[in-house]
Design a protein around this motif. Structure first.
Motif: not given
Length: 407
Positions: A9-13, A31-33, A107-120
């Motif tokens: 995925x290109x774009x971490x918004x 992977x998100x770039x 909102x982005x912080x919550x999303x990022x926390x969930x992503x990192x929880x699934x795969x740091x």
């Protein structure tokens, strides 16, 4: 070093992170770039509509968002200091009978926390994509440190690539995907100020001869004000915005409490296609629409929710031809949704344009009559909260627990 993944995925918004969470929790390697090293802390997009909240529930962050945000359950239309009509969101959703106001950075912080929880290691910051090559079996992406020489580029390979890199999508340009663009005669100045205590948790639309003023509550006792202008704003200054609000509404935001101010002119950009081989365009990269009405981020999430099961099915497909047909149906469905969203935004802007007092009074009578008719009020509330844009095709399952498969 070369890196392989199933979906790149290109774009971490907000849209890219949401898709990443959907895929990761169903066992897909992702992977998100993201080009930015740090997050933009301006409030930016603030409205989360009920269908999008249902989507956030699939990745287990809806409850946190609702706890932190402001639940807007009613909107007021005001003109000349008098209430013209009210609109209730009580009937738009059983689970979420409101529009949630939450700053985009949170909102982005919550999303990022969930992503990192699934795969740091899923989110990779500070890299910019420079080349994309699809050989029919996989996609190779070259990316390097943002602002540095290509000699430090890394190569990423993936079964599929999804570009969620915004309205000025770098990937869309690299793929030479043509776009249709419209420019509108609508210009706005908006900013966030300390709430003066007049309107509580209600959204307010001031329908005035000089043009609309919109006002929305935010967490922490903050209120956003948006003023429609007749020409592009020369500068974006809190004092100027506060005076514009005063002249049209009689309310004076305290410029000393301003935390964000910006000016923008409206355009729409529609990519002629959302797919190019194994590369997909998502969110604003596929369709930029007017921010008036707060549909853009939500529309991208609905795109992602429809795309996720198809990507998962394609990764395990025994019949690629069947999957190709489903991808084409997905593209047609989401392009129809984008056109509907664009049309809704055009109606929103039309209602906010200046009118002489006799025509304004006539329009206000129509709004008052519509607001007083329960069936019409409910219909308008459903349109405003994007219910019509969340019609999933039969092949797009809404339950995303475990890898989805086409049958």
């Amino acid at each position: 070093m070369p890196t392989d993944t199933e979906v790149l995925i290109i774009g971490g918004g907000p849209v890219g992170l949401y898709l990443a969470a959907l895929l990761l929790q169903d066992g897909v390697s992702v992977r998100v770039l993201e080009q930015r090293q740090t997050r933009n802390l301006h409030s930016r997009a603030i409205g989360i509509h009920p269908p999008a909240l249902e989507g956030l529930q699939h990745i287990d962050i809806a409850a946190s968002a609702v706890q932190e945000g402001v639940q807007i359950r009613e909107g007021l239309a005001v003109s000349g200091g008098k209430t013209v009509g009210t609109m209730s969101f009580a009937g738009v959703s059983e689970a979420f009978p409101f529009v949630l106001a939450l700053p985009q950075f949170r909102t982005e912080q919550l999303l990022e926390e969930r992503v990192r929880q699934l795969d740091g290691a899923a989110l990779v910051r500070g890299v910019r994509v420079t080349r994309v090559k699809d050989d029919g079996g996989q996609v190779t992406v070259a990316a390097g440190p943002a602002g540095e020489e290509r000699s430090r580029e890394s190569t990423w390979t993936a079964s599929f690539v999804v570009a969620a890199d915004g309205a000025r999508s770098q990937v869309r340009g690299l793929l030479d995907v043509p776009v249709r663009q419209r420019n509108y005669p609508d210009h706005y100045l908006m900013g966030d100020f300390r709430e003066a205590g007049f309107y509580g948790q209600r959204a307010v639309l001031f329908l005035e001869p000089g043009g609309i003023v919109e006002s929305f509550p935010l967490p922490g006792g903050v209120r956003r004000w948006v003023v429609r202008l007749g020409r592009p704003a020369g500068t974006a200054a809190p004092d100027e915005l506060a005076q514009q609000v005063l002249r049209r509404t009689g309310s004076l935001p305290d410029a000393r409490t301003n935390t964000m101010v910006s000016a923008f002119s409206v355009r729409s950009t529609m990519a002629r296609r959302m797919m190019a081989g194994r590369v997909f365009l998502l969110g604003d990269a596929a369709h930029e629409i007017s921010p008036i009405g707060g549909q853009g981020m939500n529309l991208g999430w609905l795109d992602a929710r429809a795309l996720s099961p198809l990507l998962q099915a394609a990764l395990a497909a025994a019949n690629p031809g069947q999957v190709d047909r489903q991808f084409k149906e997905y593209q047609a469905s989401r392009q129809r949704a984008a056109r509907l969203a664009r049309r809704q935004s055009e109606i929103n802007m039309l209602l906010g344009r200046p009118l002489p007092r006799p025509l304004l009074d006539l329009r206000n009578l129509g709004i008052s009559a519509a607001a007083a008719t329960p069936s019409v009020n409910r219909w308008v509330a459903r349109r405003f909260t994007m219910q019509e844009l969340d019609r999933q095709p039969a092949w797009a399952p809404l339950g995303l627990n475990g890898r989805s498969r086409l049958t």
